[in-house]
Design an enzyme around this catalytic site. Sequence first.
Site, PDB file in Angstrom:
ATOM      1  N   THR A  43     -28.056 -19.328  20.151  1.00 10.39           N
ATOM      2  CA  THR A  43     -29.075 -19.040  21.171  1.00 10.39           C
ATOM      3  C   THR A  43     -28.491 -19.225  22.563  1.00 10.39           C
ATOM      4  O   THR A  43     -28.640 -18.359  23.440  1.00 10.39           O
ATOM      5  CB  THR A  43     -30.272 -19.986  20.991  1.00 10.39           C
ATOM      6  N   THR A  44     -27.806 -20.355  22.776  1.00  8.93           N
ATOM      7  CA  THR A  44     -27.216 -20.641  24.081  1.00  8.93           C
ATOM      8  C   THR A  44     -26.136 -19.630  24.431  1.00  8.93           C
ATOM      9  O   THR A  44     -25.899 -19.339  25.606  1.00  8.93           O
ATOM     10  CB  THR A  44     -26.642 -22.067  24.095  1.00  8.93           C
ATOM     11  N   TYR A 106     -38.464 -12.502  13.767  1.00 13.23           N
ATOM     12  CA  TYR A 106     -39.267 -11.313  14.035  1.00 13.23           C
ATOM     13  C   TYR A 106     -39.970 -10.748  12.796  1.00 13.23           C
ATOM     14  O   TYR A 106     -41.168 -10.491  12.827  1.00 13.23           O
ATOM     15  CB  TYR A 106     -38.453 -10.187  14.707  1.00 13.23           C
ATOM     16  N   TYR A 132     -30.464 -23.444  10.499  1.00 11.01           N
ATOM     17  CA  TYR A 132     -30.993 -23.647  11.846  1.00 11.01           C
ATOM     18  C   TYR A 132     -32.470 -23.281  11.834  1.00 11.01           C
ATOM     19  O   TYR A 132     -32.832 -22.124  11.636  1.00 11.01           O
ATOM     20  CB  TYR A 132     -30.213 -22.778  12.838  1.00 11.01           C
ATOM     21  N   ARG A 137     -38.842 -19.881  18.175  1.00  8.62           N
ATOM     22  CA  ARG A 137     -38.169 -18.607  18.454  1.00  8.62           C
ATOM     23  C   ARG A 137     -38.242 -17.637  17.282  1.00  8.62           C
ATOM     24  O   ARG A 137     -38.263 -16.428  17.489  1.00  8.62           O
ATOM     25  CB  ARG A 137     -36.700 -18.853  18.819  1.00  8.62           C
ATOM     26  N   LYS A 160     -29.753 -27.880  11.433  1.00 10.40           N
ATOM     27  CA  LYS A 160     -30.088 -28.104  12.837  1.00 10.40           C
ATOM     28  C   LYS A 160     -31.597 -27.966  12.946  1.00 10.40           C
ATOM     29  O   LYS A 160     -32.147 -26.882  12.751  1.00 10.40           O
ATOM     30  CB  LYS A 160     -29.375 -27.086  13.728  1.00 10.40           C
ATOM     31  N   ILE A 200     -26.672 -30.626  18.143  1.00 12.12           N
ATOM     32  CA  ILE A 200     -26.031 -29.415  18.647  1.00 12.12           C
ATOM     33  C   ILE A 200     -26.634 -29.196  20.022  1.00 12.12           C
ATOM     34  O   ILE A 200     -27.788 -28.788  20.149  1.00 12.12           O
ATOM     35  CB  ILE A 200     -26.216 -28.223  17.701  1.00 12.12           C
TER      36      ILE A 200
END
Length: 291
Positions: A43-44, A106, A132, A137, A160, A200
């Site tokens: 994501t980052t 999604y 994760y 999100r 995570k 993380i």
Amino acid sequence: MFAGCTVALATPFRDGAVDEPVLRAWVEWQIAQGTPVISPVGTTGEAPTLSHAEHERVIAIVVETAAGRAKVLPGTGSNSTAEAVRLTKFAANAGADGALLVAPYYNRPSQEGIYRHFAAVAESVDLPIVLYNIPGRTGRNVEVDTVERLAGLGPIVAIKEASGSLDQVSEILVRTDLTVLSGDDSLTLPMLAVGAEGVISVAANLIPQDIAALIREFNAGDLRAARERHARLFPLCRELLGLAPNPVPLKAALALLGRGNGELRLPLCPLDEAALGRLSQALNQYGLLNR
């Protein structure tokens, strides 16, 4: 194998392209800071806006630059199971030490669909996998029953957790042997307190030694020092993750510190002046602008 501080590495851009020299410099800086695990293209790292070729190129550069001096845990998740398999195979062939796979987003699969998705990836590669879970999100929480089923698959070694629920973290720890990692800098200390083994971290792009010190102090039983460090970190982490979607504030912070140009890819946009002022104040209060 992924306990401790992992940096969720940002991806630098220049004039719309991945800035490969800066990316290499960021990896070298993390290694010099003693960061044990580097996690690019998550994501980052703005993975959703990278082309497939760029995604693979970033993985290859980070593995090549790290050269065994730090573990590399690239993001290889997708809402397409076939694409997640392909990316994870690429990471394995490139020499990564593991793969971080976000839950399918999604398309909002059922828990059975989530299980089959991760199982298909796990069965396709001989590579440690970190799940994760970030329902804010993805639109779907990976429920504990599903995590417990997945924990029985050998390649899956850690998760995570960014659900924000300490109850969920506690239940995962009770029901599985997975290594649990915080997916939210501001919750690292509370999660360590219930049994997590690391983070993380977005903030580790700026202050990896401080994030590592928090974990080290907790593990040494110096709870007063860990709480004091958490209290000092909290305002900065709040702004890095609260002013705008990650990594918008982080990119701005890196630019303010002279470590990048702050360039983002649409649909992410730069901070407005008010938010930039708040971020500058947080960096200044932490002492980063004076270093």
